[in-house]
Design an enzyme around this catalytic site. Structure first.
Site: not given
Length: 322
Positions: A161, A226, A284
């Site tokens: 990533k 999620r 985050n």
């Protein structure tokens, strides 16, 4: 005394009211009788060491057909605001960094900025997990293709990533023997000119990438798992995943106990941890989401909880400055 709350965000006319956490915060602040002021990055500037904004008075409504009203902008120093929410989405580029310096000038003058500008710069959402290795799966950050090939050989399947993205963009799952491995590594590192992160692939992603929200270092007791769409390895809602509410596990709470006090100390009042299986994968800090989903599932008021913390801290900040 009514507070004046400013927000720096992406265009409000593009938000999805049912999912947007910035919008949830605005609703919570307005419910407390606070005056709202709207800004985008382009509305900020610095003059002779003082930060200014072209602020637009804002009213919000929980109505998907008509959710806001904006008045013409008024130029004023940012320190005329009690609080500023920095909610601009990544990419975390030079423009974002410059904005944090402007907001820091307002902070020096007595405005509470959430999250703290210096800590936004310090805590890269991917890299900052390295400060908590006891919570993480095997991870490497490098530009070197040879290191990434070796890491893949050791772990057989990895996630690659970028360090500045969001929403699952440009995230690759690579297995040992994949004929595209070299070209993916070359592309992601820009021929060795860009750092990337690789993590051991966690098959528990099939059960969800859990978003755990922390308010002033304390976890909300439920997370949004999620779940990846069929054929996907990314759980991000922006990548087609769907959310399911889950209670925090003992391991989740342990991870929060490791990370939460450090976040509080750094002035990171609203943070979203990403946890897959037993492991922390991201921290985050820029514009974490999932308030509205968790509020709806569990009858919570996370925005109101955050505003209560902000009210206490902003009052203390202004008292200390004056």
């Amino acid at each position: 005394m009514s507070k004046h709350l400013g927000i720096v965000m992406d265009p409000i006319d593009k938000v999805k009211v049912s999912k947007d956490s910035s919008f949830a915060m605005l609703l919570a602040a307005q419910a407390r009788g606070w005056t709202l002021w709207y800004m985008e990055l382009k509305d900020l500037w610095l003059c002779d060491g003082e930060a200014y904004g072209a602020m637009r008075p804002l009213q919000v409504r929980d109505d998907p057909n008509s959710w806001f009203t904006l008045e013409p902008p008024r130029a004023a120093p940012l320190n005329t605001l009690s609080v500023i929410l920095m909610r601009k989405d990544p990419p975390f580029d030079l423009e974002y960094i410059v904005a944090t310096y402007l907001l820091e000038q307002a902070e020096f003058a007595g405005t509470l900025v959430v999250n703290k500008p210096q800590s936004l710069r310090d805590a890269n959402e991917k890299l900052y997990t390295a400060w908590f290795p006891q919570c993480c799966a095997p991870t490497i950050v490098t530009r070197r293709a040879a290191c990434l090939h070796e890491f893949l050989e050791d772990h057989e399947e990895i996630i690659l990533k970028p360090l500045d993205g969001m929403g699952g963009k440009s995230i690759f799952r690579i297995a040992n023997g994949d004929v595209n491995t070299s070209v993916i590594i070359e592309t992601m590192t820009q021929q060795g000119q860009r750092f990337v992160m690789a993590q051991r692939f966690l098959p528990e992603i099939a059960h969800g990438d859990k978003r755990i929200l922390l308010v002033d270092g304390e976890p909300i007791p439920y997370a949004l798992a999620r779940i990846p769409a069929k054929g996907e390895s990314r759980g991000n809602l922006a990548a087609g995943g769907h959310g399911e509410g889950v209670a925090l596990t003992e391991r989740d709470r342990w991870i929060c106990s490791q990370v939460g006090p450090v976040l509080r100390e750094k002035g990171l009042l609203f943070v979203g941890l990403d946890v897959i299986g037993q492991f922390l994968t991201e921290i985050n800090v820029t514009s974490p989401t999932c308030i509205r989903e968790l509020d709806k599932l569990y009858g919570l008021d996370i925005g109101g909880q955050l505003m209560a913390v902000i009210e206490e801290k902003s009052t203390r900040t202004q008292t200390e400055v004056h």
